[in-house]
Write a protein that holds these residues in place. Sequence first.
Motif, PDB file in Angstrom:
ATOM      1  N   PHE A 103       0.826  -1.206   0.000  1.00 35.14           N
ATOM      2  CA  PHE A 103       0.000   0.000   0.000  1.00 35.14           C
ATOM      3  C   PHE A 103       0.860   1.256   0.000  1.00 35.14           C
ATOM      4  CE2 PHE A 103      -2.365   3.340   2.256  1.00 35.14           C
ATOM      5  CZ  PHE A 103      -3.506   3.401   1.479  1.00 35.14           C
ATOM      6  N   ASN A 104       0.414   2.247  -0.785  1.00 33.12           N
ATOM      7  CA  ASN A 104       1.092   3.543  -0.806  1.00 33.12           C
ATOM      8  C   ASN A 104       0.171   4.613  -0.216  1.00 33.12           C
ATOM      9  OD1 ASN A 104       3.115   5.461  -1.391  1.00 33.12           O
ATOM     10  ND2 ASN A 104       2.175   5.931  -3.361  1.00 33.12           N
ATOM     11  N   ASN A 105      -0.784   5.096  -1.020  1.00 33.80           N
ATOM     12  CA  ASN A 105      -1.723   6.107  -0.512  1.00 33.80           C
ATOM     13  C   ASN A 105      -3.090   6.017  -1.185  1.00 33.80           C
ATOM     14  OD1 ASN A 105      -0.784   7.034  -3.026  1.00 33.80           O
ATOM     15  ND2 ASN A 105      -1.051   9.188  -2.471  1.00 33.80           N
ATOM     16  N   LEU A 141      -1.666  -6.675   4.098  1.00 35.22           N
ATOM     17  CA  LEU A 141      -1.308  -5.329   3.655  1.00 35.22           C
ATOM     18  C   LEU A 141       0.042  -4.941   4.234  1.00 35.22           C
ATOM     19  CD1 LEU A 141      -3.553  -2.253   3.194  1.00 35.22           C
ATOM     20  CD2 LEU A 141      -1.413  -1.996   4.456  1.00 35.22           C
ATOM     21  N   GLU A 144       2.810  -1.884   4.412  1.00 31.60           N
ATOM     22  CA  GLU A 144       2.922  -0.436   4.239  1.00 31.60           C
ATOM     23  C   GLU A 144       4.280   0.022   4.735  1.00 31.60           C
ATOM     24  OE1 GLU A 144       0.268   3.554   5.019  1.00 31.60           O
ATOM     25  OE2 GLU A 144       0.102   1.938   6.490  1.00 31.60           O
ATOM     26  N   SER A 145       4.850   0.999   4.031  1.00 34.91           N
ATOM     27  CA  SER A 145       6.171   1.503   4.383  1.00 34.91           C
ATOM     28  C   SER A 145       6.121   3.002   4.653  1.00 34.91           C
ATOM     29  CB  SER A 145       7.156   1.217   3.248  1.00 34.91           C
ATOM     30  OG  SER A 145       8.398   1.851   3.494  1.00 34.91           O
ATOM     31  N   LEU A 195       2.344   6.723   7.289  1.00 34.60           N
ATOM     32  CA  LEU A 195       1.723   5.404   7.152  1.00 34.60           C
ATOM     33  C   LEU A 195       0.221   5.647   6.993  1.00 34.60           C
ATOM     34  CD1 LEU A 195       3.700   3.526   9.954  1.00 34.60           C
ATOM     35  CD2 LEU A 195       4.036   3.320   7.473  1.00 34.60           C
ATOM     36  N   PHE A 254      -2.346   4.117   5.726  1.00 31.75           N
ATOM     37  CA  PHE A 254      -3.347   3.149   6.174  1.00 31.75           C
ATOM     38  C   PHE A 254      -3.403   3.117   7.696  1.00 31.75           C
ATOM     39  CE2 PHE A 254      -4.738  -1.035   7.592  1.00 31.75           C
ATOM     40  CZ  PHE A 254      -5.972  -1.108   6.967  1.00 31.75           C
ATOM     41  N   TYR A 300      -1.495  -6.968   9.004  1.00 33.43           N
ATOM     42  CA  TYR A 300      -0.894  -5.678   8.635  1.00 33.43           C
ATOM     43  C   TYR A 300       0.552  -5.616   9.101  1.00 33.43           C
ATOM     44  CZ  TYR A 300      -0.057  -0.592   8.869  1.00 33.43           C
ATOM     45  OH  TYR A 300       0.460   0.672   8.743  1.00 33.43           O
ATOM     46  N   ALA A 334       3.821  -2.740   9.050  1.00 27.45           N
ATOM     47  CA  ALA A 334       4.417  -1.447   8.711  1.00 27.45           C
ATOM     48  C   ALA A 334       5.933  -1.592   8.783  1.00 27.45           C
ATOM     49  CB  ALA A 334       3.938  -0.371   9.681  1.00 27.45           C
ATOM     50  N   GLN A 386      10.589  -4.246  -0.697  1.00 29.08           N
ATOM     51  CA  GLN A 386       9.245  -4.321  -0.127  1.00 29.08           C
ATOM     52  C   GLN A 386       8.533  -5.598  -0.554  1.00 29.08           C
ATOM     53  OE1 GLN A 386       6.849  -0.777  -0.367  1.00 29.08           O
ATOM     54  NE2 GLN A 386       8.584   0.593  -0.012  1.00 29.08           N
TER      55      GLN A 386
END
Length: 368
Positions: free
Chosen positions: A90-92, A113, A115-116, A127, A129, A148, A150, A169
């Motif tokens: 996920f990005n945005n 999911l 996310e970075s 982050l 999400f 999830y 991160a 990633q």
Amino acid sequence: MARQHRSSITKLWFFRVMLAIFVLSSVALLVFANWHTVKYMLRPIWDTPPRSFAFIPHYYAHNMSMRELCALHGWKLRKRPRRVFDAIIFNNELDLLEIRWREIDPYVTKFLLLESNGTFTGISKPLWFGVNRKPGGRFDFAEPKLVYSAIRTPRLPRGVRPYVNEAYQRDRMNELFRTAGIRAGDLLLMSDVDEIPSGHTVDLLRSCDGIPPVTHLQLRNFLYSFEFPTHKDRSDTGSWRSTAHVFEPRVTQYSHSRVTDTMLADAGWHCSFCFRTVADIAFKMRAYSHADRVTRPDFLREERIQDLICSGRDLFDMLPEEFNYRDLIGKMGSIPSSYSAVNLPLHLLRNVERFRYLLPGNCVRPRV
């Protein structure tokens, strides 16, 4: 007299040489400044098309039983559907994530999911999400199924291409498979957030025995919204990077590239640069792996982006990526608008007031 004649000839040759140097230098600078355009213009000469996919015809109609649908594909109905794991980085893309998850939620066992705090190009970001993960919030329905993670993505050293961070990633996603408890025989979906498999496609693949162990999912391509379909005819493969895998331990790896020649036709939607605001589109232009296509600062100018969204033209002033001049010329220019909103994600159409910008006739975006 002879000496004067030789002097004139020398001057003439000097002038010609300098003119040639000037012309060649100008051409070289022009090619360098427009390298992407030149490369794509000459692609039919220097490149060859990838081998064709072996398409699986996709059958579907409302009110058909799953037994009938499996049989139409040459498969058999399973006694119990496979477990389904949906894995995304996920990005945005908050709106598309919600539409995606709502579309496939009835058939998914776990949502994975990753996310970075940094983009593929090394730009720091929130982050998003995690920020929007609130009790009673828009993604609360997915919490019981959510796995999830991160992570921290390092900044890219100068000269290192974004694909290094992208590979990092995607490799971390393999670790998330183990956390999620995926087992042999489960169905694993791999795609970007904006590559949305249709719910009936996921239901078909989880319910039938005899499906390919790995298959690409052909998705209909759209740009900016569902007003601009770029998948024009049978010769256009459409979006193909999304895949469905019957999971095999120590073999199945997370990827976003070609892994098989098999592809299930008409399996969903790919909505590229489909963001609510101009600022989100500009951020994506700088954040994803092809950020080198932003060759001039004015590419990110808000007025320019808004104009391109409403006219269906390319954000990067690039020519179509085609392998013959007939298709290249045929796809140049603006994408014709479509006034059809038939066969789109159900959650989108049930929430038109929230997602109207994704539908035909609503191209104007707020700045932020």
